[in-house]
Design a protein around this motif. Structure first.
Motif, short mmCIF file in Angstrom:
data_model
loop_
_atom_site.label_atom_id
_atom_site.label_comp_id
_atom_site.label_asym_id
_atom_site.label_seq_id
_atom_site.Cartn_x
_atom_site.Cartn_y
_atom_site.Cartn_z
N SER A 109 -19.33 153.82 0.34
CA SER A 109 -20.19 153.73 -0.84
C SER A 109 -21.55 153.11 -0.54
O SER A 109 -22.56 153.53 -1.11
CB SER A 109 -19.49 152.96 -1.97
OG SER A 109 -19.23 151.63 -1.57
N LYS A 110 -21.62 152.14 0.36
CA LYS A 110 -22.91 151.52 0.68
C LYS A 110 -23.81 152.52 1.40
O LYS A 110 -24.99 152.68 1.05
CB LYS A 110 -22.70 150.26 1.53
CG LYS A 110 -23.97 149.48 1.75
CD LYS A 110 -23.71 148.15 2.43
CE LYS A 110 -25.04 147.40 2.62
NZ LYS A 110 -24.85 146.11 3.29
N THR A 113 -25.04 155.14 -1.01
CA THR A 113 -26.15 154.65 -1.84
C THR A 113 -27.47 154.73 -1.08
O THR A 113 -28.49 155.16 -1.64
CB THR A 113 -25.87 153.20 -2.31
OG1 THR A 113 -24.66 153.18 -3.07
CG2 THR A 113 -27.01 152.65 -3.15
N HIS A 116 -28.51 158.38 -0.80
CA HIS A 116 -29.02 158.85 -2.09
C HIS A 116 -30.43 158.31 -2.33
O HIS A 116 -31.32 159.05 -2.78
CB HIS A 116 -28.08 158.41 -3.22
CG HIS A 116 -28.57 158.78 -4.57
ND1 HIS A 116 -28.53 160.07 -5.06
CD2 HIS A 116 -29.15 158.04 -5.55
CE1 HIS A 116 -29.06 160.11 -6.26
NE2 HIS A 116 -29.45 158.88 -6.59
N GLU A 132 -33.35 152.32 -9.45
CA GLU A 132 -32.89 152.85 -8.16
C GLU A 132 -32.97 151.78 -7.07
O GLU A 132 -32.08 151.70 -6.21
CB GLU A 132 -33.69 154.09 -7.78
CG GLU A 132 -33.30 155.27 -8.66
CD GLU A 132 -34.23 156.46 -8.54
OE1 GLU A 132 -33.71 157.59 -8.44
OE2 GLU A 132 -35.47 156.27 -8.55
N GLU A 135 -30.07 149.52 -7.73
CA GLU A 135 -28.81 150.10 -7.22
C GLU A 135 -28.61 149.77 -5.75
O GLU A 135 -27.49 149.49 -5.32
CB GLU A 135 -28.81 151.62 -7.41
CG GLU A 135 -28.58 152.08 -8.82
CD GLU A 135 -28.70 153.59 -8.97
OE1 GLU A 135 -28.56 154.33 -7.98
OE2 GLU A 135 -28.95 154.03 -10.11
N ALA A 139 -25.63 147.48 -4.27
CA ALA A 139 -24.73 148.01 -3.24
C ALA A 139 -24.63 147.06 -2.04
O ALA A 139 -23.86 147.30 -1.12
CB ALA A 139 -25.22 149.37 -2.77
#
Length: 181
Positions: A109-110, A113, A116, A132, A135, A139
């Motif tokens: 997930s990190k 992120t 992304h 953003e 986020e 993270a």
């Protein structure tokens, strides 16, 4: 077709010869991209210095390669995708991690992120929102890491655009077409 000719190693002298020696000692070769940038020694030197400084940063080689793969794939730079597919192996990425990097995704997930975020920087030319950036912080990325991600995206864009414009001849194993399963 290469639109600006590379300066071959045997034709290099002075500052360019010194740059070639530095690159060869670090990489074991002088890539065609550097040989082409050497037409303007300040450009080759700036590129090499930027790369060397980013190498001293806090981001893992693993994540840096994933980001470079995603940015290069997004910018359609076949040369850089080939380079980073090759370098990713040295950074310990497995085949599925290379593929995921090219697609801008990760089961971690990190890392996802960060990929992304890198994609958003590309997509909206850096005009990301406060949310953003938040986020990224949520993270687990520090301000230093976020700053390095931004710099890495910009550095990779420079490589991509340069190679796309000059048509750099690929001197790395050609990356396989991206399988979208």
């Amino acid at each position: 077709m290469q639109r600006i000719q590379a300066i071959e190693t045997d034709k290099a002298n002075g500052r360019v010869k010194d740059l070639y020696q530095e690159v060869e000692s670090n990489l074991g070769m002088v890539p065609n991209m550097i040989k082409t940038m050497a037409n303007a020694p300040v450009v080759a030197e700036a590129y090499i210095n930027f790369k060397n400084l980013l190498d001293e940063g806090v981001l893992s080689e693993h994540l840096k390669e994933q980001i470079a793969l995603h940015v290069s794939e997004s910018n359609g730079c076949a040369y850089c995708v080939s380079v980073h597919c090759a370098l990713s192996k040295g950074a310990g990425l497995r085949d599925e991690e290379v593929r995921d990097g090219r697609l801008g995704q990760s089961p971690d997930s990190k890392a996802h992120t960060a990929l992304h975020f890198a994609g958003r920087i590309l997509e909206i030319r850096g005009a990301v929102t406060t949310e953003e950036v938040t986020e990224m912080s949520n993270a687990g990325f520090t301000d230093e890491e976020i700053t390095e991600v931004i710099a890495l995206v910009v550095f990779t864009i420079f490589s991509n655009y340069f190679n796309n414009v000059v048509g750099t001849l690929n001197d790395f194993p050609k990356a396989a077409e991206l399988a979208l399963n």
